[in-house]
Write a protein that holds these residues in place. Structure first.
Motif, PDB file in Angstrom:
ATOM      1  N   LYS A 167       7.293  -3.282  -0.564  1.00  0.00           N
ATOM      2  CA  LYS A 167       6.584  -2.289   0.242  1.00  0.00           C
ATOM      3  C   LYS A 167       5.937  -1.243  -0.670  1.00  0.00           C
ATOM      4  CE  LYS A 167       7.224   0.946   4.107  1.00  0.00           C
ATOM      5  NZ  LYS A 167       6.828   2.195   3.433  1.00  0.00           N
ATOM      6  N   GLU A 171       1.871  -0.458  -1.220  1.00  0.00           N
ATOM      7  CA  GLU A 171       1.316   0.897  -1.123  1.00  0.00           C
ATOM      8  C   GLU A 171       0.574   1.249  -2.409  1.00  0.00           C
ATOM      9  OE1 GLU A 171       4.803   3.150  -0.271  1.00  0.00           O
ATOM     10  OE2 GLU A 171       4.769   2.713   1.889  1.00  0.00           O
ATOM     11  N   TRP A 172       1.178   0.896  -3.533  1.00  0.00           N
ATOM     12  CA  TRP A 172       0.526   1.124  -4.826  1.00  0.00           C
ATOM     13  C   TRP A 172      -0.786   0.350  -4.917  1.00  0.00           C
ATOM     14  CZ3 TRP A 172      -0.735  -2.666  -8.341  1.00  0.00           C
ATOM     15  CH2 TRP A 172      -1.246  -2.213  -9.561  1.00  0.00           C
ATOM     16  N   LYS A 175      -3.678   1.989  -3.041  1.00  0.00           N
ATOM     17  CA  LYS A 175      -4.162   3.175  -3.749  1.00  0.00           C
ATOM     18  C   LYS A 175      -4.926   2.783  -5.011  1.00  0.00           C
ATOM     19  CE  LYS A 175      -0.535   6.287  -2.090  1.00  0.00           C
ATOM     20  NZ  LYS A 175       0.630   7.124  -2.467  1.00  0.00           N
TER      21      LYS A 175
END
Length: 319
Positions: A167, A171-172, A175
């Protein structure tokens, strides 16, 4: 629009990566993608075309055959799609099996880990070996990172993480892609979203694939199944989409015994071959790529395709 022409023959996305010193478990955090300066046209700011070699499932019994293929390309970067040293990715296996053949590319290699690396707890042999060579592999325990090469943004993911760690990786990834200013994007990891080979489609990578299509990435390479396969540009659910889809390659032909079993894939497979060891070659420009599968000496199968990078206008921004 991605206009492929197949020829068939038969960050700041902040990279909190860790550069590990030999013998140490820690490292130095870096807060931006690794960058290779290949600028060629000083007026346009565009970089020269760069050559990248990539394969997974390496050493194995035949990586002594694939290493000369890589060397003949004289690539600016070498990518690995996991399972680099069999059977358990231990430090001794990296030193005794991988290093004599693929170790020569340490100055340009950008690896990703496979499931066999994790047969050694925490992929310790993988992190220790590459860290000892000064090779950037991302933070220990994470193993994902990105870097820029020419006009391309390249992202190495770890398809072996548990749900919580994965997860954080997703998310990384969002971005990182949202912050990239490069016109073209390639990602690579071990377990393929689509495959017509023994292990078949890996649905656990659907979310990563969708993040990449959301940000209009162009190419993804995986291994795990020991064959070569090229797919048409597609969305995460397998729908063929030349305008918005991601073209995936399976290049599990780096030196471990090839698989004979086949399965049905939801992806739009264009070429499948499971009888030849070899390495993928990408020539990456500011507008697209030229790809060729290069066989080991004595074999004749090859495959080629070209593609144009997606316009990044309208891509989702990382958040």
């Amino acid at each position: 629009m991605n206009q492929a022409k197949p020829v068939r023959r038969v960050v700041w996305g902040t990279v909190l990566g860790v550069v590990t010193a030999a013998g140490l478990g820690g490292g130095l955090a870096v807060s931006a993608p690794l960058t290779h300066d290949t600028t060629d046209d000083k007026d346009t700011g565009r970089a020269a075309t760069v050559t990248v070699a990539v394969a997974g499932d390496l050493c194995g019994s035949a990586c002594n055959q694939t290493a000369p293929v890589v060397k003949s390309m004289n690539p600016q970067a070498v990518l690995t799609a996991g399972d680099n040293a069999y059977d358990s990715g231990s430090l001794s296996e990296f030193r005794n099996k991988y290093d004599p053949h693929w170790g020569q590319f340490s100055k340009v290699v950008h690896p990703s880990p496979g499931n066999h690396e994790y047969r050694t707890s925490g992929a310790k042999g993988y992190f220790d070996y590459y860290g000892g060579k000064g090779v950037h592999v991302g933070e220990r325990g994470k193993g994902y990172y990105s870097f820029d090469l020419g006009d391309w943004h390249l992202v190495a993911l770890n398809s072996n993480l548990g749900s919580s760690a994965d997860k954080a990786q997703r998310e990384w990834l969002a971005k990182d892609l949202g912050a990239s200013t490069k016109p073209c994007t390639m990602a690579y990891w071990h377990h393929p979203r689509f495959s017509s080979g023994d292990h078949g489609d890996q649905t656990t990578m659907s979310s990563h694939y969708k993040i990449l299509t959301d940000h209009r990435a162009d190419v993804v390479v995986a291994g795990h199944d020991h064959h070569y396969e090229r797919f048409a540009p597609a969305m995460a659910d397998g729908r063929k989409d030349e305008a918005n889809g991601l073209r995936q390659f399976v290049i599990g032909t780096g030196g471990r015994a090839l698989y004979s079993k086949t399965t049905s894939s939801k992806g739009p497979s264009e070429v499948f071959h499971n009888r030849t060891f070899g390495v993928g070659r990408f020539d990456l420009s500011a507008t697209g790529y030229e790809f060729t599968f290069r066989p080991v000496d004595g074999r004749t199968f090859t495959d080629s395709v070209s593609g144009t990078c997606h316009s990044k206008s309208g891509a989702r921004q990382g958040s």
